[in-house]
Design a protein around this motif. Structure first.
Motif, PDB file in Angstrom:
ATOM      1  N   ALA A   1      -1.294  11.583  -2.163  1.00 54.10           N
ATOM      2  CA  ALA A   1      -1.606  10.387  -3.008  1.00 54.10           C
ATOM      3  C   ALA A   1      -3.153  10.754  -3.436  1.00 54.10           C
ATOM      4  CB  ALA A   1      -1.286   9.044  -2.526  1.00 54.10           C
TER       5      ALA A   1
ATOM      6  N   LEU B   1       0.937   4.069  -2.611  1.00 51.90           N
ATOM      7  CA  LEU B   1       0.721   5.774  -2.327  1.00 51.90           C
ATOM      8  C   LEU B   1       2.067   6.402  -2.885  1.00 51.90           C
ATOM      9  CD1 LEU B   1      -0.585   5.958   1.429  1.00 51.90           C
ATOM     10  CD2 LEU B   1      -1.846   6.225  -0.750  1.00 51.90           C
TER      11      LEU B   1
ATOM     12  N   LEU C   1       4.660  11.487  -9.769  1.00 50.02           N
ATOM     13  CA  LEU C   1       3.777  12.038 -10.803  1.00 50.02           C
ATOM     14  C   LEU C   1       3.619  13.406 -10.232  1.00 50.02           C
ATOM     15  CD1 LEU C   1       1.690  10.353 -12.326  1.00 50.02           C
ATOM     16  CD2 LEU C   1       0.137  10.503 -10.300  1.00 50.02           C
ATOM     17  N   HIS C   2       3.854  13.822  -8.902  1.00 51.83           N
ATOM     18  CA  HIS C   2       3.920  15.296  -8.461  1.00 51.83           C
ATOM     19  C   HIS C   2       5.135  16.020  -9.181  1.00 51.83           C
ATOM     20  CE1 HIS C   2       0.679  15.729  -5.663  1.00 51.83           C
ATOM     21  NE2 HIS C   2       0.820  14.636  -5.266  1.00 51.83           N
TER      22      HIS C   2
ATOM     23  N   ALA D   1       2.476   8.247  -6.289  1.00 44.41           N
ATOM     24  CA  ALA D   1       2.423   9.871  -6.212  1.00 44.41           C
ATOM     25  C   ALA D   1       3.498  10.696  -6.485  1.00 44.41           C
ATOM     26  CB  ALA D   1       1.244  10.225  -5.147  1.00 44.41           C
TER      27      ALA D   1
ATOM     28  N   TYR E   1      11.754  14.272  -3.580  1.00 45.49           N
ATOM     29  CA  TYR E   1      11.296  15.639  -4.302  1.00 45.49           C
ATOM     30  C   TYR E   1      10.199  16.139  -3.440  1.00 45.49           C
ATOM     31  CZ  TYR E   1       9.142  19.002  -7.370  1.00 45.49           C
ATOM     32  OH  TYR E   1       9.016  20.222  -7.982  1.00 45.49           O
ATOM     33  N   ALA E   2      10.736  17.422  -2.870  1.00 45.38           N
ATOM     34  CA  ALA E   2       9.883  18.233  -1.714  1.00 45.38           C
ATOM     35  C   ALA E   2       9.527  19.474  -2.443  1.00 45.38           C
ATOM     36  CB  ALA E   2      10.909  18.552  -0.752  1.00 45.38           C
ATOM     37  N   GLY E   3       9.004  19.569  -3.541  1.00 43.61           N
ATOM     38  CA  GLY E   3       8.241  20.653  -4.099  1.00 43.61           C
ATOM     39  C   GLY E   3       7.046  20.901  -3.568  1.00 43.61           C
ATOM     40  N   ILE E   4       6.366  20.080  -2.849  1.00 42.11           N
ATOM     41  CA  ILE E   4       4.936  20.001  -2.213  1.00 42.11           C
ATOM     42  C   ILE E   4       5.103  19.769  -0.784  1.00 42.11           C
ATOM     43  CG2 ILE E   4       4.568  17.712  -2.865  1.00 42.11           C
ATOM     44  CD1 ILE E   4       1.827  18.372  -3.509  1.00 42.11           C
TER      45      ILE E   4
ATOM     46  N   GLN F   1       9.277  12.607   1.343  1.00 38.59           N
ATOM     47  CA  GLN F   1       9.600  12.428  -0.250  1.00 38.59           C
ATOM     48  C   GLN F   1      10.823  12.932  -0.713  1.00 38.59           C
ATOM     49  OE1 GLN F   1       6.864  14.112   1.368  1.00 38.59           O
ATOM     50  NE2 GLN F   1       5.274  12.624   0.574  1.00 38.59           N
TER      51      GLN F   1
ATOM     52  N   TRP G   1      -4.492  13.467  -5.797  1.00 40.06           N
ATOM     53  CA  TRP G   1      -4.808  13.163  -7.396  1.00 40.06           C
ATOM     54  C   TRP G   1      -6.062  12.810  -7.563  1.00 40.06           C
ATOM     55  CZ3 TRP G   1      -1.820  14.952 -10.821  1.00 40.06           C
ATOM     56  CH2 TRP G   1      -0.359  15.058 -10.702  1.00 40.06           C
TER      57      TRP G   1
ATOM     58  N   ARG H   1       1.452  12.672   4.993  1.00 42.37           N
ATOM     59  CA  ARG H   1       2.056  13.266   3.704  1.00 42.37           C
ATOM     60  C   ARG H   1       1.864  12.408   2.690  1.00 42.37           C
ATOM     61  NH1 ARG H   1       4.985  18.100   2.884  1.00 42.37           N
ATOM     62  NH2 ARG H   1       6.175  17.049   1.295  1.00 42.37           N
ATOM     63  N   LEU H   2       2.026  11.077   2.906  1.00 46.46           N
ATOM     64  CA  LEU H   2       2.030   9.986   1.899  1.00 46.46           C
ATOM     65  C   LEU H   2       0.795   9.980   1.339  1.00 46.46           C
ATOM     66  CD1 LEU H   2       4.212   8.001   0.664  1.00 46.46           C
ATOM     67  CD2 LEU H   2       3.629   6.412   2.305  1.00 46.46           C
TER      68      LEU H   2
ATOM     69  N   TRP I   1       0.967  -1.174  -0.021  1.00 44.94           N
ATOM     70  CA  TRP I   1       0.091   0.015  -0.032  1.00 44.94           C
ATOM     71  C   TRP I   1       0.922   1.414   0.065  1.00 44.94           C
ATOM     72  CZ3 TRP I   1      -4.583   1.680  -1.094  1.00 44.94           C
ATOM     73  CH2 TRP I   1      -5.089   2.870  -0.513  1.00 44.94           C
ATOM     74  N   ARG I   2       2.181   1.308   0.931  1.00 42.00           N
ATOM     75  CA  ARG I   2       2.731   2.575   0.833  1.00 42.00           C
ATOM     76  C   ARG I   2       3.492   2.739  -0.465  1.00 42.00           C
ATOM     77  NH1 ARG I   2       4.068   3.857   6.074  1.00 42.00           N
ATOM     78  NH2 ARG I   2       5.968   5.086   5.427  1.00 42.00           N
TER      79      ARG I   2
ATOM     80  N   SER J   1       2.523  24.597  -2.012  1.00 43.04           N
ATOM     81  CA  SER J   1       3.613  23.968  -2.508  1.00 43.04           C
ATOM     82  C   SER J   1       4.523  25.079  -3.088  1.00 43.04           C
ATOM     83  CB  SER J   1       3.238  23.264  -3.733  1.00 43.04           C
ATOM     84  OG  SER J   1       4.115  23.079  -4.631  1.00 43.04           O
ATOM     85  N   PRO J   2       5.893  24.885  -2.493  1.00 43.13           N
ATOM     86  CA  PRO J   2       6.859  25.881  -2.985  1.00 43.13           C
ATOM     87  C   PRO J   2       7.099  25.960  -4.524  1.00 43.13           C
ATOM     88  CG  PRO J   2       7.820  24.292  -1.449  1.00 43.13           C
ATOM     89  CD  PRO J   2       6.436  24.144  -1.545  1.00 43.13           C
ATOM     90  N   GLY J   3       7.079  24.557  -4.936  1.00 41.98           N
ATOM     91  CA  GLY J   3       7.119  24.430  -6.579  1.00 41.98           C
ATOM     92  C   GLY J   3       6.163  25.030  -7.061  1.00 41.98           C
ATOM     93  N   LEU J   4       4.970  24.913  -6.830  1.00 40.34           N
ATOM     94  CA  LEU J   4       3.820  25.078  -7.608  1.00 40.34           C
ATOM     95  C   LEU J   4       3.755  27.018  -7.486  1.00 40.34           C
ATOM     96  CD1 LEU J   4       0.712  22.842  -7.151  1.00 40.34           C
ATOM     97  CD2 LEU J   4       2.373  23.310  -9.328  1.00 40.34           C
TER      98      LEU J   4
ATOM     99  N   ALA K   1       4.712  16.352 -12.955  1.00 35.44           N
ATOM    100  CA  ALA K   1       3.605  17.435 -13.011  1.00 35.44           C
ATOM    101  C   ALA K   1       4.339  18.837 -13.010  1.00 35.44           C
ATOM    102  CB  ALA K   1       2.578  17.264 -12.392  1.00 35.44           C
ATOM    103  N   GLN K   2       4.967  18.941 -11.720  1.00 40.40           N
ATOM    104  CA  GLN K   2       5.391  20.116 -11.427  1.00 40.40           C
ATOM    105  C   GLN K   2       6.460  20.573 -12.284  1.00 40.40           C
ATOM    106  OE1 GLN K   2       6.469  20.945  -7.298  1.00 40.40           O
ATOM    107  NE2 GLN K   2       4.336  20.799  -6.727  1.00 40.40           N
TER     108      GLN K   2
END
Lengths: 254, 277
Positions: free
Chosen positions: B125, A39, A45-46, A42, A251-254, A249, B128, B120-121, A35-36, B211-214, A49-50
């Motif tokens: 997820a 999840l 994907l983030h 994503a 990638y920590a843009g979010i 994560q 979306w 956060r995980l 499951w992890r 979001s710092p990226g967005l 997309a970013q």
């Protein structure tokens, strides 16, 4: 009327049961590797997309001096316990050298003065902690790109790993970014903050600023920058202390 | 049904097709998604249980809301007012029955134990599913006429007299019967419209603003919401707006006949309430 009450009690019993199942189920799912993994899908994907939306060069918002946080709090480690760093700190980092090695043509050992002699970028940006708080500060230092150009990245280099002097319970702090963020104009090796040399609590003598990501990517007490083709095989293999230790994560843009 | 002449409108007691497949599918997927987003969001809030207005906000800045534990007591502090919330906020009993210090209690968070990383995980997820689900539902509902036919508030319904009449009917728990129950009443339209066009878009856009990226891609988001910490506060308020909707929604379903209502949202078939005699 009794029919209504039966229906109601049935429903409330059902709701309580469903709630209990949900909670217990969520905790069980939370511990389930499959499951992890699902999840975790994503995250790329983030990132994809970013990266698509942002573009390579788009700048993080910059602010004016009037918008600075009155107090910029420290967090994470605020006083490295490694002997080497402590000795450097005691002598005002006069003998400190930033090592740049790994997949580079010319490994370097740069004193603080060399970083200060490079063209400087100053930026007032917002620091966003993964916990949710934000602080606005002014940062100054050379672009990481300038240092990388001096060392000359080999074609196989894909990531830059920042090895730090601080440790959590014996584990060294480290972080990593890819070349898109490494060459971003706002990615700097900051040795000045709010008009003064970087304080110990904020990562003296040098911390990374990678402005489009969360605070834990902004490695403090940077001692060595290593160019690598992959993040696997290094510590926990996830590219950073918090990524390895807690599952944050990469990638920590979010 | 479409061919039935006006004079042969269904009367109370008949089974009618009420909800389209797209509505039913989105309803349940979104209900689960919003619940997961809420519970994982409360865990994320627990990592820094303070809310601010403006561009920045951290421990030395003044929050407009905070949840804290002081001397074994849980407090919800809004502005200068401190409310004792021991048992629910700040200090509450964990699954082991022992008292724990936690802003939101373990029964309200995913996971139930403190883990910002795990929350956060889940949150990012399911984000979306929330965004793509809402977009798909809005597009389908635009195409199949659901928005125009069922949710659109007509000129007549906007009249204060009509709205006031509906409020009175709701207050007396006199819900529409027979053919009148085929349509949403104006208060229902307000509630569903607020969720679809206000609360869900607001919670999504303020989430993106954090979001710092967005923020690099769309700095305009910061201008719209007045900074990242304001966006975080609005995100929290919008989430609790959805909770408020949920509470009223459940109460109305129970009052209107829960089995019939739930059947309609599962199978699509709804038995029109009998006319009052």
């Amino acid at each position: 009327m009794s029919g209504v009450f039966t229906r109601r009690s049935l429903l409330s019993a059902g709701a309580a049961g469903a709630g209990g199942l949900l909670l217990g189920g969520c905790d069980r799912l939370d511990g389930d590797p499959a499951w992890r993994h699902l999840l975790g899908l994503a995250e790329p994907l983030h990132m994809g997309a970013q990266r698509l939306l942002i573009g390579r060069g788009a700048l993080a918002p910059e602010f004016t001096a009037a918008q600075l946080s009155p107090v910029f709090r420290t967090n994470g480690n605020t006083q490295p316990d490694t002997g080497e760093w402590q000795a450097q700190a005691a002598s005002g980092f006069a003998q400190w050298r930033l090592l740049i090695d790994g997949l580079v043509r010319r490994p370097l050992a740069l004193p603080l003065a060399a970083l200060q002699a490079l063209p400087q970028r100053s930026q007032i940006t917002r620091h966003d902690c993964v916990e949710g708080w934000s602080a606005i500060g002014q940062w100054q230092g050379p672009r990481l790109a300038a240092v990388l150009d001096m060392a000359g990245l080999q074609p196989a280099a894909r990531y830059l790993v920042f090895h730090c002097a601080d440790r959590f319970g014996g584990s060294p702090y480290y972080e990593s970014i890819d070349l898109i963020d490494a060459y971003h104009p706002q990615t700097i090796l900051a040795w000045r903050m709010n008009g003064a040399p970087l304080a110990i609590g904020h990562g003296a003598p040098v911390r990374l600023r990678v402005e489009r990501q969360l605070g834990y990517k902004h490695a403090k007490y940077v001692m060595r920058i290593e160019a690598r083709d992959s993040l696997s095989g290094l510590y926990g293999g996830k590219g950073g202390y918090w990524e390895d230790a807690a599952g944050y994560q990469w990638y920590a843009g979010i | 049904m479409a061919d039935a002449p006006q004079s042969e409108l269904p009367t109370g007691g008949t089974l009618v097709r009420r909800h389209r497949f797209a509505t039913r599918l989105w309803h349940w997927v979104n209900a689960l998604t919003v619940l997961v987003m809420l519970m994982s969001g409360l865990m994320i809030f627990n990592a820094h249980p303070r809310l601010y207005w403006g561009r920045y906000g951290a421990n030395f800045d003044r929050p407009w809301l905070q949840i804290e534990a002081r001397g074994g007591k849980g407090e919800l502090v809004i502005g200068r007012h401190a409310l004792n919330a021991t048992g629910v906020l700040g200090v509450s009993r964990g699954p082991d029955g022992a008292w724990h210090e936690a802003p939101f209690p373990s029964w309200a968070t995913i996971p139930s134990h403190y883990s910002l990383a795990d929350a956060r995980l889940w949150h990012f997820a399911f984000a979306w599913v929330l965004v793509l689900g809402l977009l798909a539902y809005l597009v389908v509902s635009l195409v199949n006429g659901h928005i125009r036919r069922d949710l659109h508030i007509t000129r007549g319904e906007w009249s204060p007299r009509h709205i006031w009449h509906d409020i009175g009917e709701h207050a007396r728990l006199r819900f529409p019967t027979g053919a009148a129950a085929l349509k949403y009443n104006v208060l229902q339209k307000f509630a569903y419209g607020a969720v679809l066009f206000l609360l869900l878009p607001l919670v999504i856009l303020t989430g993106m603003t954090m979001s710092p990226g967005l923020d690099a891609a769309f700095p305009g988001l910061l201008t719209i919401f007045g900074g990242r910490q304001s966006a975080r506060s609005l995100h929290f308020l919008a989430a609790f707006g959805l909770v408020a909707f949920f509470v009223v929604h459940i109460v109305m379903v129970v009052l209107a006949g829960p089995l019939n209502e739930v059947r309609a949202m599962v199978t699509g078939w709804y038995r029109l309430p009998k006319e009052r005699t």
